[in-house]
Design a protein around this motif. Structure first.
Motif, PDB file in Angstrom:
ATOM      1  N   GLU A  70      10.217 -19.664  -2.428  1.00 41.12           N
ATOM      2  CA  GLU A  70      10.960 -20.823  -1.918  1.00 41.12           C
ATOM      3  C   GLU A  70      11.628 -21.736  -2.819  1.00 41.12           C
ATOM      4  OE1 GLU A  70       8.995 -22.168   1.791  1.00 41.12           O
ATOM      5  OE2 GLU A  70       9.804 -21.028   3.235  1.00 41.12           O
ATOM      6  N   LEU A  71      10.047 -22.796  -3.710  1.00 45.06           N
ATOM      7  CA  LEU A  71      10.014 -22.741  -5.481  1.00 45.06           C
ATOM      8  C   LEU A  71      11.332 -22.933  -5.700  1.00 45.06           C
ATOM      9  CD1 LEU A  71       6.722 -24.177  -5.506  1.00 45.06           C
ATOM     10  CD2 LEU A  71       8.269 -25.604  -4.674  1.00 45.06           C
ATOM     11  N   ASP A  72      11.484 -21.415  -6.049  1.00 50.88           N
ATOM     12  CA  ASP A  72      12.530 -21.534  -6.926  1.00 50.88           C
ATOM     13  C   ASP A  72      14.078 -21.589  -6.785  1.00 50.88           C
ATOM     14  OD1 ASP A  72      13.283 -19.975  -9.136  1.00 50.88           O
ATOM     15  OD2 ASP A  72      13.657 -17.830  -7.865  1.00 50.88           O
ATOM     16  N   VAL A  73      14.206 -21.393  -4.972  1.00 51.29           N
ATOM     17  CA  VAL A  73      15.396 -21.933  -4.462  1.00 51.29           C
ATOM     18  C   VAL A  73      15.231 -23.668  -4.380  1.00 51.29           C
ATOM     19  CG1 VAL A  73      17.042 -21.370  -2.821  1.00 51.29           C
ATOM     20  CG2 VAL A  73      15.398 -19.690  -3.091  1.00 51.29           C
ATOM     21  N   GLN A  74      14.401 -24.109  -3.917  1.00 48.59           N
ATOM     22  CA  GLN A  74      14.487 -25.459  -3.809  1.00 48.59           C
ATOM     23  C   GLN A  74      14.666 -26.206  -5.262  1.00 48.59           C
ATOM     24  OE1 GLN A  74      10.273 -26.281  -2.004  1.00 48.59           O
ATOM     25  NE2 GLN A  74      11.505 -27.670  -1.327  1.00 48.59           N
ATOM     26  N   VAL A  75      14.491 -25.486  -5.827  1.00 50.73           N
ATOM     27  CA  VAL A  75      14.290 -25.935  -7.337  1.00 50.73           C
ATOM     28  C   VAL A  75      16.215 -26.310  -7.738  1.00 50.73           C
ATOM     29  CG1 VAL A  75      14.063 -25.543 -10.609  1.00 50.73           C
ATOM     30  CG2 VAL A  75      11.875 -26.653  -8.348  1.00 50.73           C
ATOM     31  N   ALA A  76      16.693 -24.399  -8.131  1.00 49.04           N
ATOM     32  CA  ALA A  76      17.638 -24.294  -7.931  1.00 49.04           C
ATOM     33  C   ALA A  76      18.621 -25.469  -7.127  1.00 49.04           C
ATOM     34  CB  ALA A  76      18.239 -22.780  -8.020  1.00 49.04           C
ATOM     35  N   ARG A  77      18.668 -25.540  -6.052  1.00 50.41           N
ATOM     36  CA  ARG A  77      19.477 -26.277  -4.879  1.00 50.41           C
ATOM     37  C   ARG A  77      19.414 -27.736  -5.685  1.00 50.41           C
ATOM     38  NH1 ARG A  77      18.829 -24.921   1.352  1.00 50.41           N
ATOM     39  NH2 ARG A  77      19.237 -22.368   1.094  1.00 50.41           N
ATOM     40  N   SER A  78      18.482 -28.607  -6.297  1.00 51.21           N
ATOM     41  CA  SER A  78      18.472 -29.356  -7.090  1.00 51.21           C
ATOM     42  C   SER A  78      19.086 -29.170  -7.853  1.00 51.21           C
ATOM     43  CB  SER A  78      16.897 -30.066  -7.157  1.00 51.21           C
ATOM     44  OG  SER A  78      16.417 -29.522  -5.695  1.00 51.21           O
ATOM     45  N   PHE A  79      19.364 -28.162  -9.018  1.00 53.34           N
ATOM     46  CA  PHE A  79      20.104 -28.491 -10.574  1.00 53.34           C
ATOM     47  C   PHE A  79      20.772 -28.597 -10.253  1.00 53.34           C
ATOM     48  CE2 PHE A  79      17.316 -27.471 -14.205  1.00 53.34           C
ATOM     49  CZ  PHE A  79      15.902 -28.482 -13.785  1.00 53.34           C
ATOM     50  N   ALA A  80      21.966 -27.519  -8.949  1.00 54.61           N
ATOM     51  CA  ALA A  80      23.460 -27.445  -8.621  1.00 54.61           C
ATOM     52  C   ALA A  80      24.126 -28.690  -7.663  1.00 54.61           C
ATOM     53  CB  ALA A  80      23.504 -26.233  -8.150  1.00 54.61           C
ATOM     54  N   ASP A  81      22.766 -29.515  -7.246  1.00 55.35           N
ATOM     55  CA  ASP A  81      23.605 -30.856  -6.738  1.00 55.35           C
ATOM     56  C   ASP A  81      23.213 -31.288  -7.920  1.00 55.35           C
ATOM     57  OD1 ASP A  81      23.300 -29.276  -4.098  1.00 55.35           O
ATOM     58  OD2 ASP A  81      21.547 -30.250  -3.618  1.00 55.35           O
ATOM     59  N   ALA A  82      22.329 -31.814  -8.907  1.00 58.04           N
ATOM     60  CA  ALA A  82      22.429 -32.817 -10.353  1.00 58.04           C
ATOM     61  C   ALA A  82      24.189 -32.111 -10.712  1.00 58.04           C
ATOM     62  CB  ALA A  82      21.686 -32.453 -11.136  1.00 58.04           C
ATOM     63  N   ALA A  83      24.423 -30.730 -10.633  1.00 60.12           N
ATOM     64  CA  ALA A  83      25.812 -30.898 -11.729  1.00 60.12           C
ATOM     65  C   ALA A  83      27.285 -31.013 -11.117  1.00 60.12           C
ATOM     66  CB  ALA A  83      25.515 -28.921 -11.622  1.00 60.12           C
ATOM     67  N   LEU A  84      26.996 -31.002  -9.304  1.00 62.61           N
ATOM     68  CA  LEU A  84      28.434 -31.425  -8.784  1.00 62.61           C
ATOM     69  C   LEU A  84      28.525 -32.975  -8.965  1.00 62.61           C
ATOM     70  CD1 LEU A  84      27.895 -28.505  -5.375  1.00 62.61           C
ATOM     71  CD2 LEU A  84      29.826 -29.245  -7.962  1.00 62.61           C
ATOM     72  N   ARG A  85      27.160 -33.689  -8.560  1.00 64.69           N
ATOM     73  CA  ARG A  85      27.166 -35.186  -8.353  1.00 64.69           C
ATOM     74  C   ARG A  85      28.104 -35.442 -10.219  1.00 64.69           C
ATOM     75  NH1 ARG A  85      21.619 -37.501  -6.725  1.00 64.69           N
ATOM     76  NH2 ARG A  85      22.930 -39.655  -7.662  1.00 64.69           N
ATOM     77  N   LEU A  86      27.242 -35.065 -10.698  1.00 65.18           N
ATOM     78  CA  LEU A  86      28.047 -35.580 -12.424  1.00 65.18           C
ATOM     79  C   LEU A  86      29.295 -35.332 -12.686  1.00 65.18           C
ATOM     80  CD1 LEU A  86      26.538 -36.013 -15.149  1.00 65.18           C
ATOM     81  CD2 LEU A  86      26.703 -34.335 -15.664  1.00 65.18           C
ATOM     82  N   VAL A  87      29.498 -34.167 -11.977  1.00 67.88           N
ATOM     83  CA  VAL A  87      30.909 -33.992 -12.495  1.00 67.88           C
ATOM     84  C   VAL A  87      31.876 -34.933 -11.633  1.00 67.88           C
ATOM     85  CG1 VAL A  87      30.834 -31.673 -13.329  1.00 67.88           C
ATOM     86  CG2 VAL A  87      31.323 -31.917 -10.834  1.00 67.88           C
ATOM     87  N   GLY A  88      31.577 -35.056 -10.257  1.00 67.55           N
ATOM     88  CA  GLY A  88      31.886 -36.115  -9.709  1.00 67.55           C
ATOM     89  C   GLY A  88      32.111 -37.357 -10.098  1.00 67.55           C
ATOM     90  N   GLU A  89      30.989 -37.686 -10.544  1.00 71.63           N
ATOM     91  CA  GLU A  89      30.750 -39.045 -11.009  1.00 71.63           C
ATOM     92  C   GLU A  89      32.267 -39.017 -12.471  1.00 71.63           C
ATOM     93  OE1 GLU A  89      26.611 -40.224 -12.085  1.00 71.63           O
ATOM     94  OE2 GLU A  89      26.127 -39.664  -9.887  1.00 71.63           O
ATOM     95  N   ALA A  90      31.612 -37.836 -13.243  1.00 74.73           N
ATOM     96  CA  ALA A  90      33.090 -38.084 -13.890  1.00 74.73           C
ATOM     97  C   ALA A  90      34.147 -37.663 -14.096  1.00 74.73           C
ATOM     98  CB  ALA A  90      32.712 -36.798 -15.283  1.00 74.73           C
ATOM     99  N   GLY A  91      34.345 -37.462 -12.555  1.00 70.59           N
ATOM    100  CA  GLY A  91      36.291 -37.767 -12.200  1.00 70.59           C
ATOM    101  C   GLY A  91      36.769 -35.848 -12.553  1.00 70.59           C
TER     102      GLY A  91
END
Length: 379
Positions: A70-91
Motif C-alpha cells: 500500500e505504501l508503494d502505491v501511496q508514494v506513487a500517487r503522491s509523486f504523480a499528483d506532484a507531476a500533474l500539479r507542476l505541469v498545470g502550474e507551468a501551463g
C-alpha cells in the motif's frame, strides 16, 4: 504528441521533507546538452505518510507485506499528483511532457549486505497510469546488481553540466545525507556520500524546538560545539571507509546520536556540534580525495543554512564555496533536474551510472520504463 525536449524529474530525498519536482527543457549544445528549468516546486507530503516513511527509512520494520504494498502505491500517487500539479502550474499539457524520471522514496539501502540491495518505493506503473506520462523509475537497482552502490547517481549529471577543464571542482549536495561529486579538470569523475548533513540536524531541531528544520542555522549558531561529543561522533568507523561508499537515514539517525551522548549537554550545543560534524566530514573527505579542489558548488536544502555554509568555508580555506545558482542551476532542484536528465539518458539508451563513482562493473542503462497507455484518461 509529447514534446521531445520536455522532461519532468521527481525526487524525495533522505529527509523526506517534500517531493521536489522540476520541469526541464533540454537543447543540444556544442558539446553537452543544455537545460532550462521551466518550473520547479516542492510539494508537501501527507503528514502521516511522511512520518511512516521516515520511520521505515531509519530502520523501522513494516507491519506487513500488505502495508509495504500500500505504501508503494501511496508514494506513487503522491509523486504523480506532484507531476500533474507542476505541469498545470507551468501551463503545459501533461501530454506534452516526453517522460517523467522518478527517484521514488528510499526505505532501505544495503549495498554491502550479503545479498546487496537498495529499495525505493513509488510504483512506476501507478505514476504512468495516474499522470498519463511515460515514466522511468527504479534507477538505482541496476547499478547495485552490477556490483555498485547505486548511489550517488548525480555525478554523471554534475559532470555534464558543471565540469571545467580549467580547475578541479566539486559539487556538494547537502540533503539529508551529504554527498560529493569530484570533477577534476582531467581524470575520472568520482562521487560518494560524506555522512549526515540535514537529516540529524532536522531531527534534533524538530525534537527540541518543534520546528521541522533549523532555518538559516540560527538554532545551531546560538550554541557551542562540544569537542568531546564531536570526537565521539567522528569516531564512527564509516567515516574512515574509502570510496565508493554510501549511507542513509538507516545508519545516521537519532538513536545513533543518542548512543554517543554523555552528560547533560544543552540541546542547542548538540545542534551546534551536529552542524560542525556535517562541515568537518565534508572537508575531511574532500582533502583526502581531491586536495587541489578550487571550487565547491553547493546544492540541496543545506545551501540555505547560513551557519553551515559559513562553517564549510572555514573548514576549506582557499576554496570558493558557493551555490550552484552561480552556475545557472537552482540549488533547490538540482537533483530533480538530474532525474529528468537520467530519464532522457535511459530513453536514449545511454548509461546513467559511472563505475568510478559507484564501483559497478561497468556502464549500465539505468531504470525501468513504464509507458503511458495510449489514449489514457488522466485521473
Amino acid at each position: 504528441m509529447p514534446h521531445p525536449d520536455l522532461y519532468l524529474g521527481l525526487i524525495s530525498g533522505t529527509s523526506a521533507d517534500g517531493i521536489d519536482a522540476a520541469l526541464v527543457r533540454f537543447s543540444d549544445g556544442a558539446s553537452e546538452p543544455q537545460l532550462q528549468l521551466v518550473h520547479g516546486r516542492t510539494y508537501a507530503w501527507d503528514a502521516a505518510l511522511r512520518a511512516r516513511l521516515i520511520e521505515l527509512g531509519q530502520g523501522g520494520d513494516a507491519a506487513s507485506l500488505d502495508e509495504l504494498g500500500e505504501l508503494d502505491v501511496q508514494v506513487a500517487r503522491s509523486f504523480a499528483d506532484a507531476a500533474l500539479r507542476l505541469v498545470g502550474e507551468a501551463g503545459i499539457e501533461a501530454a506534452g511532457v516526453r517522460a517523467i524520471g522518478s527517484h521514488g522514496q528510499t526505505i532501505r539501502h544495503r549495498p554491502e549486505a550479503r545479498f546487496p540491495f537498495t529499495w525505493q518505493i513509488g510504483d512506476g506503473n501507478v505514476i504512468a497510469e495516474r499522470s498519463g506520462i511515460d515514466t522511468v523509475a527504479d534507477f538505482r537497482r541496476r547499478d547495485v546488481a552490477a556490483g555498485g552502490h547505486g548511489a550517488p547517481l548525480m555525478p554523471a549529471f554534475h559532470a555534464a553540466m558543471l565540469h571545467s577543464p580549467g580547475e578541479d571542482r566539486a559539487v556538494l549536495n547537502l540533503g539529508g545525507i551529504g554527498n560529493l561529486t569530484l570533477l577534476p579538470c582531467a581524470g575520472d569523475v568520482r562521487g560518494f556520500d560524506t555522512g549526515p548533513a540535514n537529516a540529524l540536524l532536522d531531527a534534533w531541531c524538530e525534537r527540541h524546538t518543534g520546528r521541522a528544520f533549523d532555518a538559516g542555522g540560527a538554532f545551531a549558531a546560538s550554541g557551542k560545539v562540544d569537542e568531546q561529543l564531536l570526537a565521539r561522533l567522528l569516531d564512527e568507523p564509516w567515516f574512515a571507509l574509502p570510496p565508493p561508499k554510501s549511507t542513509g537515514r538507516e545508519q545516521f539517525h537519532l538513536r545513533w546520536l543518542e548512543s554517543r551522548l554523555q552528560g547533560n549537554l544543552a540541546p542547542v550545543d548538540v545542534q551546534a556540534t551536529l552542524l560542525e560534524l556535517s562541515a568537518a566530514t565534508v572537508a575531511d573527505a574532500l582533502r583526502a580525495t581531491q586536495p587541489e579542489t578550487k571550487r565547491v558548488m553547493v546544492c540541496g536544502g543545506g545551501v540555505h543554512n547560513r551557519a553551515l555554509m559559513s562553517r564549510l568555508a572555514a573548514w576549506l580555506p582557499g576554496v570558493v564555496v558557493e551555490s550552484t545558482a552561480a552556475h545557472g542551476l537552482d540549488p533547490d532542484y538540482v537533483e530533480a533536474m538530474g532525474f529528468a536528465w537520467l530519464a532522457r539518458e535511459t530513453l536514449a539508451g545511454r548509461p546513467g551510472n559511472l563505475p568510478s563513482v559507484s564501483g559497478a562493473k561497468g556502464l549500465r542503462v539505468l531504470g525501468a520504463v513504464y509507458p503511458a497507455a495510449a489514449g489514457a484518461t488522466i485521473s
